[in-house]
Write a protein that holds these residues in place. Structure first.
Motif, PDB file in Angstrom:
ATOM      1  N   ALA A  43       1.089  -1.193  -0.018  1.00 17.15           N
ATOM      2  CA  ALA A  43       0.113   0.090   0.120  1.00 17.15           C
ATOM      3  C   ALA A  43       0.805   1.245  -0.066  1.00 17.15           C
ATOM      4  O   ALA A  43       0.508   2.313  -0.834  1.00 17.15           O
ATOM      5  CB  ALA A  43      -0.970  -0.147   1.300  1.00 17.15           C
ATOM      6  N   HIS A  44       1.879   1.289   0.821  1.00 17.54           N
ATOM      7  CA  HIS A  44       2.969   2.248   0.734  1.00 17.54           C
ATOM      8  C   HIS A  44       3.519   2.643  -0.458  1.00 17.54           C
ATOM      9  O   HIS A  44       3.567   3.663  -1.081  1.00 17.54           O
ATOM     10  CB  HIS A  44       4.126   2.209   1.877  1.00 17.54           C
ATOM     11  CG  HIS A  44       4.913   3.125   1.722  1.00 17.54           C
ATOM     12  ND1 HIS A  44       5.133   4.309   1.767  1.00 17.54           N
ATOM     13  CD2 HIS A  44       6.493   2.625   1.485  1.00 17.54           C
ATOM     14  CE1 HIS A  44       6.170   4.830   1.575  1.00 17.54           C
ATOM     15  NE2 HIS A  44       7.167   3.773   1.313  1.00 17.54           N
ATOM     16  N   ILE A  45       3.796   1.623  -1.197  1.00 14.92           N
ATOM     17  CA  ILE A  45       4.463   1.724  -2.571  1.00 14.92           C
ATOM     18  C   ILE A  45       3.602   2.275  -3.555  1.00 14.92           C
ATOM     19  O   ILE A  45       3.689   3.102  -4.285  1.00 14.92           O
ATOM     20  CB  ILE A  45       5.193   0.351  -3.111  1.00 14.92           C
ATOM     21  CG1 ILE A  45       6.300   0.001  -2.223  1.00 14.92           C
ATOM     22  CG2 ILE A  45       5.523   0.233  -4.463  1.00 14.92           C
ATOM     23  CD1 ILE A  45       6.809  -1.458  -2.286  1.00 14.92           C
ATOM     24  N   ALA A  46       2.275   1.568  -3.650  1.00  9.73           N
ATOM     25  CA  ALA A  46       1.256   2.313  -4.386  1.00  9.73           C
ATOM     26  C   ALA A  46       1.008   3.661  -4.164  1.00  9.73           C
ATOM     27  O   ALA A  46       0.724   4.482  -5.175  1.00  9.73           O
ATOM     28  CB  ALA A  46       0.016   1.349  -4.280  1.00  9.73           C
ATOM     29  N   ALA A  47       0.915   3.992  -2.707  1.00  7.26           N
ATOM     30  CA  ALA A  47       0.627   5.593  -2.539  1.00  7.26           C
ATOM     31  C   ALA A  47       1.651   6.383  -2.820  1.00  7.26           C
ATOM     32  O   ALA A  47       1.600   7.527  -3.341  1.00  7.26           O
ATOM     33  CB  ALA A  47       0.472   5.563  -1.044  1.00  7.26           C
TER      34      ALA A  47
END
Length: 336
Positions: A302-306
């Motif tokens: 989720a962090h990478i996508a954000a």
């Protein structure tokens, strides 16, 4: 036969700074409670602030120093109860081993021009691909070709330049497509590596990293923007690259370089960093401390996508910025 630790001459600049500071802390030359600031340390060691910043963050991750309600760091572990000692570090006679001092000095000539070259390169690569001409670079700064190659080597390490098939130094182009592709690879490679790394993680170091991220969340100032790249690197170094799969770790490192370079370029162009990344970092480490490995991997995804979304949104802003009217004379636009 086991290999010994690398010689100082083989270390990166921040690693040399970290080694010097660690030695002085462990020997008591830098007493508990002493306030450490980037500026005075950089001045003593004749370096820029960036390697000092990274060195301090590594020392914090190891619990040798900690943040407090003020600028800089205090020597000593968190909760040690030490009073802030605001003594000029220059007056303490920082002990610098001869080999480390010589290694820093040998890098001094290229460090003198490095930041200018990095800024020039970062300012142009969103507008296309550019070639860096060694002879012009040397002539412009009145330095030797050896110094130029040191600068270009450092830029290559940081993902800002590369050699093309003709062995010419080139930079860019930095495009939304390339950023999207690198983040897609991060999403494929890093979460599984984190799962592989989880059984091998040092829980004390995780706890210190968690405290570091939590402390950083409370500091709401633009002065901390430069730390976000180092925080991302700390997270990956600690929680992802501990994977026993060395080939996977190398692939992650190679892919991360252009991502960090892209973020550095956006900061150079005046676009602000998004501090919500620090909270995402803290949550990943928190889940690992709770042994919720699958959830931590999902949070990393989720962090990478954000982070990808934040970078791509800023690239849209960059798209309307006009190309600089004048480029550094050592930069030549390549035909598209």
């Amino acid at each position: 036969m086991s290999k010994g630790p690398p010689s100082v001459s083989a270390l990166r600049r921040y690693e040399i700074v970290e080694r010097i500071l660690r030695r002085n802390i462990e020997k008591g030359q830098l007493p508990r409670g002493l306030v450490l600031l980037e500026g005075p340390i950089a001045e003593i060691l004749q370096t820029s602030r960036a390697p000092v910043q990274r060195a301090l963050q590594l020392l914090e991750a190891d619990g040798l120093i900690h943040r407090f309600d003020g600028r800089g760091y205090l020597v000593g572990p968190p909760g040690c109860g030490a009073e802030a000692l605001r003594t000029d570090i220059k007056a303490l006679g920082l002990e610098i081993p001869h080999e480390a001092g010589a290694a820093l000095l040998s890098r001094g000539s290229w460090m003198r021009i490095y930041e200018t070259v990095e800024t020039d390169v970062a300012a142009c690569i969103v507008f296309g691909q550019f070639r860096l001409v060694e002879a012009e670079l040397a002539r412009h700064f009145s330095v030797s070709r050896t110094v130029v190659r040191d600068v270009l080597g450092r830029l290559q390490e940081r993902g800002l330049v590369r050699k093309d098939q003709s062995s010419h130094w080139v930079a860019g182009p930095l495009t939304a497509r390339s950023i999207k592709d690198h983040f897609a690879l991060r999403g494929i490679l890093e979460p599984p590596a984190l799962v592989d790394a989880a059984p091998h993680l040092d829980r004390d170091r995780l706890a210190r990293l968690h405290a570091q991220f939590r402390a950083a969340e409370t500091i709401d100032t633009d002065d901390e923007d430069d730390s976000l790249e180092a925080f991302e690197t700390l997270l990956v170094d600690t929680c992802v690259l501990t994977t026993p799969n060395n080939r996977l770790a190398q692939m992650i490192c190679d892919n991360l370089l252009p991502v960090l370079a892209a973020d550095r370029v956006l900061r150079q162009l005046g676009l602000p960093a998004d501090r919500s990344a620090i909270t995402e970092h803290r949550m990943i480490v928190e889940l690992l401390l709770r042994d919720a490995v699958a959830a931590a991997a999902e949070m990393l995804s989720a962090h990478i996508a954000a982070a990808a979304g934040r970078s791509l949104a800023q690239m849209k802003i960059v798209a309307v910025i006009p190309e600089p009217a004048h480029l550094a004379p050592y930069l030549t636009r390549e035909a598209s």
